[in-house]
Design an enzyme around this catalytic site. Structure first.
Site, PDB file in Angstrom:
ATOM      1  N   CYS A 196       0.951  -1.192   0.031  1.00  0.00           N
ATOM      2  CA  CYS A 196      -0.096   0.062   0.272  1.00  0.00           C
ATOM      3  C   CYS A 196       1.286   1.234   0.089  1.00  0.00           C
ATOM      4  O   CYS A 196       0.174   1.980  -0.637  1.00  0.00           O
ATOM      5  CB  CYS A 196      -1.146  -0.128   1.346  1.00  0.00           C
TER       6      CYS A 196
ATOM      7  N   VAL B 207       0.381   4.205  -2.535  1.00  0.00           N
ATOM      8  CA  VAL B 207      -0.040   5.787  -2.072  1.00  0.00           C
ATOM      9  C   VAL B 207       0.959   6.163  -2.590  1.00  0.00           C
ATOM     10  O   VAL B 207       0.197   7.625  -3.093  1.00  0.00           O
ATOM     11  CB  VAL B 207      -0.537   5.540  -1.233  1.00  0.00           C
TER      12      VAL B 207
END
Length: 512
Positions: free
Chosen positions: A153, A157
């Site tokens: 993640c 991101v």
């Protein structure tokens, strides 16, 4: 204390000892502010009602025990199926520890993967330096022939560009210019492990195939898909293909990697599809996937390269194996050997032998989309009814495909398909519409206990039983193992329900 070097207790029995019971009771009373026993019982009873079920099924803001994992887990598993390949996850150490432990707890084998160890500063300034240092360390310390890069993640991101980062690492001398480093972006906040598997396989093929000229031959590529039973299944698949005389490449073969022997030698790498075979697979006549929902992007890419493609839904049982064998025979231009005909007949005979105990049994099935499809089909072959079919990572298209399958048999007419639902949803379904048997992975253990529905463990991950993955489920021989596994749970329940002497044992049969 009851624990000592001379008397080592398993934690399941250790925590039942008086000292631990007293300690846990004090903790509950002084720190947890527990509700009264009556209030807990009332709330528990409410969660078993239709009224709670409707509220539960309407839930959208949170998932409770979803039957899926995140994309990078699929990518790490995919990388493990290639020759001397180290999985490199661009992200935090904690994430990679989860992927490694998830795989090692299931397979009872070491699962190697490294991390770029991104922390707060990398989250602000980007992870380029982590990539440069991480690839250098991986190459120097672990001696791989290939490093397969995926992401978590954090890297997604902030938008880290894997291709440019890897090229920068080459310029800095972290890895040789010609060293193989395929990559895939695997954001953990969308999709699931089956998507991560798909994009990693596609990334590996792109690395070797892009820019190369195809010289078609008669070989068949087989993509197994994300399969926790790969140890038994891949070996059974290769046996079938060898019997048929098919020339093939099994792309992503993790069977040896997750089944290394104890013979005094540690194998960080074992088996796997060779890099030479992976590159040469561009020339294959066709690419066939055993799990459609694990390989959509991979198959599209193979088709773009001029190959024929076909996909299946995890071939369990008679009909699904028939379709796989006939398709491969047609693609390869070979006959189906008499040996497989005999194996097929034995499976049909075994199902017929057990009809009295299989017919009319109702099932709740959960797991990955291909597994749920395959298991529902097998259940209907045996005269059972797949009442609830649930895939947290199932899509609307999968739901429609499932409805078509269920409508094709009188045993599927009353079944319901639940795409996007989790195991807390399934708990409500089993309280309000009970079934005879629950089929899935170890995470259904708590649903099984709460609802009293026997659990048949047949898919990844299985943490609380050992060695299931070493035996095949696919093909006709695998079908016999699958059938036996289901029947054992049925018979175990019959025995438990009749084990009180003089009361429930009027027909405590020795012969069934």
């Amino acid at each position: 204390m009851p624990q000592s070097a001379e008397r080592v207790l398993d934690h399941a029995t250790l925590f039942r000892e008086p000292e631990y019971r007293e300690m846990l009771a004090r903790k509950r009373d002084t720190m947890e502010c527990p509700a009264s026993t009556e209030a807990v019982a009332a709330q528990s009873d409410h969660t078993r009602t239709w009224a709670y079920r409707e509220k539960n099924l309407a839930r959208e803001a949170v998932s409770i025990n979803p039957a899926k994992a995140c994309q990078p887990l699929g990518a790490v598993f995919a990388a493990a199926g290639f020759e001397k390949t180290m999985s490199f996850v661009h992200g935090s150490q904690g994430c990679v520890a989860y992927y490694r432990s998830h795989l090692s707890r299931h397979f009872k084998e070491p699962a190697s993967a490294v991390s770029s160890s991104m922390t707060e500063d990398a989250a602000v300034f980007g992870g380029l330096n982590n990539m440069i240092d991480g690839l250098a360390n991986t190459y120097a310390l672990y001696g791989p022939k290939m490093i397969a890069v995926s992401t978590t993640c954090m890297a997604e991101v902030i938008g880290d560009d894997l291709q440019s980062f890897i090229e920068n690492a080459r310029v800095k001398g972290s890895i040789p210019q010609e060293f193989d480093v395929p990559y895939a972006h695997t954001p953990a906040f969308v999709g699931s492990h089956v998507d991560g598997y798909d994009v990693m396989i596609k990334g590996v093929l792109e690395h070797f195939w892009d820019g190369q000229e195809r010289s078609p031959n008669d070989k068949i590529n087989i993509v197994p898909g994300f399969d926790g039973f790969c140890v038994g299944n891949n070996r059974e698949l290769k046996r079938i293909l060898d019997l048929m005389g098919v020339s093939y490449t099994l792309i992503q073969d993790a069977s040896d990697q997750f089944d290394t022997p104890s013979d005094g030698s540690f194998r960080m790498y074992a088996g796997g599809t060779t890099l030479a075979d992976t590159a040469a697979a561009l020339n294959a006549k066709a690419t066939v996937s055993l799990q459609h929902w694990c390989s959509r992007k991979t198959l599209d890419y193979a088709a773009e390269k001029g190959q024929e493609t076909a996909s299946f839904h995890y071939p369990l049982g008679v009909g699904a194996t028939d379709e796989l064998v006939m398709k491969i025979a047609a693609l390869a231009g070979v006959d189906i050997p008499a040996t497989l005909d005999l194996e097929r007949g034995r499976l049909v005979d075994a199902i017929a032998d057990s009809q009295a105990y299989l017919h009319g049994k109702t099932y709740a099935i959960y797991g990955d989309p291909d597994f749920v499809h395959a298991m529902a089909r097998f259940v209907m072959e045996t005269g059972g009814e797949p009442t609830h079919c649930l895939a947290t990572n199932g899509t609307k298209a999968w739901e429609e495909e499932m409805q078509a399958l269920l409508s094709s048999s009188p045993f599927g007419k009353g079944a319901k398909v639940w795409a996007g639902k989790d195991l807390w949803h399934l708990r409500s379904l089993l309280f309000t519409e009970p079934v005879d048997l629950l089929v899935g992975n170890s995470y259904g253990k708590y649903v099984s206990r709460d609802t009293g529905t026997p659990l048949i463990r047949l898919t990844f991950p299985i943490f609380d039983r050992h060695h299931h993955h070493r035996f095949p489920l696919i093909g006709y021989q695998g079908g016999l193992n699958l059938l036996r596994t289901v029947l054992d749970v049925i018979f175990d329940k019959l025995d438990r329900d009749g084990d009180v002497a003089g009361e429930t044992d009027i027909s405590f049969d020795l012969t069934r």
